[in-house]
Design an enzyme around this catalytic site. Structure first.
Site, PDB file in Angstrom:
ATOM      1  N   HIS A  21      -2.455   0.942   6.795  1.00  0.00           N
ATOM      2  CA  HIS A  21      -2.851   0.897   5.387  1.00  0.00           C
ATOM      3  C   HIS A  21      -3.119   2.318   4.900  1.00  0.00           C
ATOM      4  O   HIS A  21      -3.549   3.179   5.670  1.00  0.00           O
ATOM      5  CB  HIS A  21      -4.101   0.036   5.203  1.00  0.00           C
ATOM      6  CG  HIS A  21      -4.448  -0.229   3.768  1.00  0.00           C
ATOM      7  ND1 HIS A  21      -3.633  -0.960   2.926  1.00  0.00           N
ATOM      8  CD2 HIS A  21      -5.510   0.173   3.012  1.00  0.00           C
ATOM      9  CE1 HIS A  21      -4.186  -1.030   1.718  1.00  0.00           C
ATOM     10  NE2 HIS A  21      -5.325  -0.340   1.749  1.00  0.00           N
ATOM     11  N   CYS A  67       0.811  -1.233   0.000  1.00  0.00           N
ATOM     12  CA  CYS A  67       0.000   0.000   0.000  1.00  0.00           C
ATOM     13  C   CYS A  67       0.841   1.279   0.000  1.00  0.00           C
ATOM     14  O   CYS A  67       0.637   2.178  -0.823  1.00  0.00           O
ATOM     15  CB  CYS A  67      -0.969  -0.012   1.173  1.00  0.00           C
ATOM     16  SG  CYS A  67      -0.182   0.021   2.806  1.00  0.00           S
ATOM     17  N   HIS A 109      -5.890   2.093  -4.134  1.00  0.00           N
ATOM     18  CA  HIS A 109      -4.932   1.561  -3.167  1.00  0.00           C
ATOM     19  C   HIS A 109      -4.468   0.182  -3.609  1.00  0.00           C
ATOM     20  O   HIS A 109      -4.999  -0.400  -4.575  1.00  0.00           O
ATOM     21  CB  HIS A 109      -5.564   1.485  -1.777  1.00  0.00           C
ATOM     22  CG  HIS A 109      -6.661   0.468  -1.672  1.00  0.00           C
ATOM     23  ND1 HIS A 109      -6.740  -0.447  -0.646  1.00  0.00           N
ATOM     24  CD2 HIS A 109      -7.747   0.207  -2.461  1.00  0.00           C
ATOM     25  CE1 HIS A 109      -7.808  -1.219  -0.787  1.00  0.00           C
ATOM     26  NE2 HIS A 109      -8.444  -0.833  -1.887  1.00  0.00           N
TER      27      HIS A 109
END
Length: 202
Positions: free
Chosen positions: A150, A96, A168
């Protein structure tokens, strides 16, 4: 580019020197003509001589920010479908934060390597004020609740219902789009958002 013409007025007094030689001695007698007044003109495209205003510079900054955001979202979309690999920073596979740092670096913006460090950058943004280019942060299965693990980047905002779409690196789908709020995982794990481009505190 705003071009301008600058006109400088100056008075030039020019004198000459006449020399005569008497008994091997050179005598000089300066003579002074009437002072002359001349105009020195420096011009670039005389058809456009508008001055530069602060407002123009501010508008230029806004245009530059909009262009950078458009380039970020467009470049990110070219990476859709690339696979997720933990610790990967591209260009074929990403995790990520490897993905977000890779996208921003394409526009000359350096971000720290990890999502937790990226969360320390930029200006905090309320979830109701998100715009394309903002980074959204979430906890993850690898972190405890409330701890960043994340990150994704906003690509569009739907003002009619307040929802956003972010891009993402998903562990299951690779580089993909995700709606937010989703009423599920991402809504529960959302921690906050940061503005990197157009950050007023920069």
């Amino acid at each position: 580019m705003i071009k301008f013409a600058a006109i400088a007025l100056f008075t030039a007094t020019i004198f000459s020197v006449s020399a005569t030689k008497t008994n091997n001695i050179i005598q000089t007698t300066p003579t002074f003509p009437e002072p002359t007044t001349e105009f020195l003109t420096v011009a670039v495209d005389s058809a456009d001589t508008m001055p530069i205003h602060i407002e123009d510079l501010q508008e230029a900054d806004i245009d530059s920010t909009d262009e950078t955001i458009a380039n970020l979202t467009e470049f990110a979309s070219t990476l859709l479908g690339r696979k997720y690999v933990w610790g990967a920073v591209g260009p074929k596979t990403f995790d990520c934060s490897g993905f977000t740092s890779y996208v921003f670096r394409n526009q000359g913006i350096e971000l720290p390597r990890t999502s937790r460090m990226q969360y320390t950058q930029g200006q905090r943004v309320d979830r109701n004020d998100l715009r394309p280019g903002d980074l959204m942060f979430f906890s993850s299965p690898r972190t405890s609740k409330g701890v960043v693990g994340h990150v994704g980047m906003v690509v569009s905002v739907d003002d009619s219902n307040g929802s956003v779409t972010f891009i993402h690196a998903s562990t299951k789908k690779g580089i993909t789009y995700q709606k937010f709020p989703d009423g599920g995982y991402y809504s529960r794990c959302f921690i906050g958002a940061k503005r990197i481009v157009g950050n007023s505190e920069a």
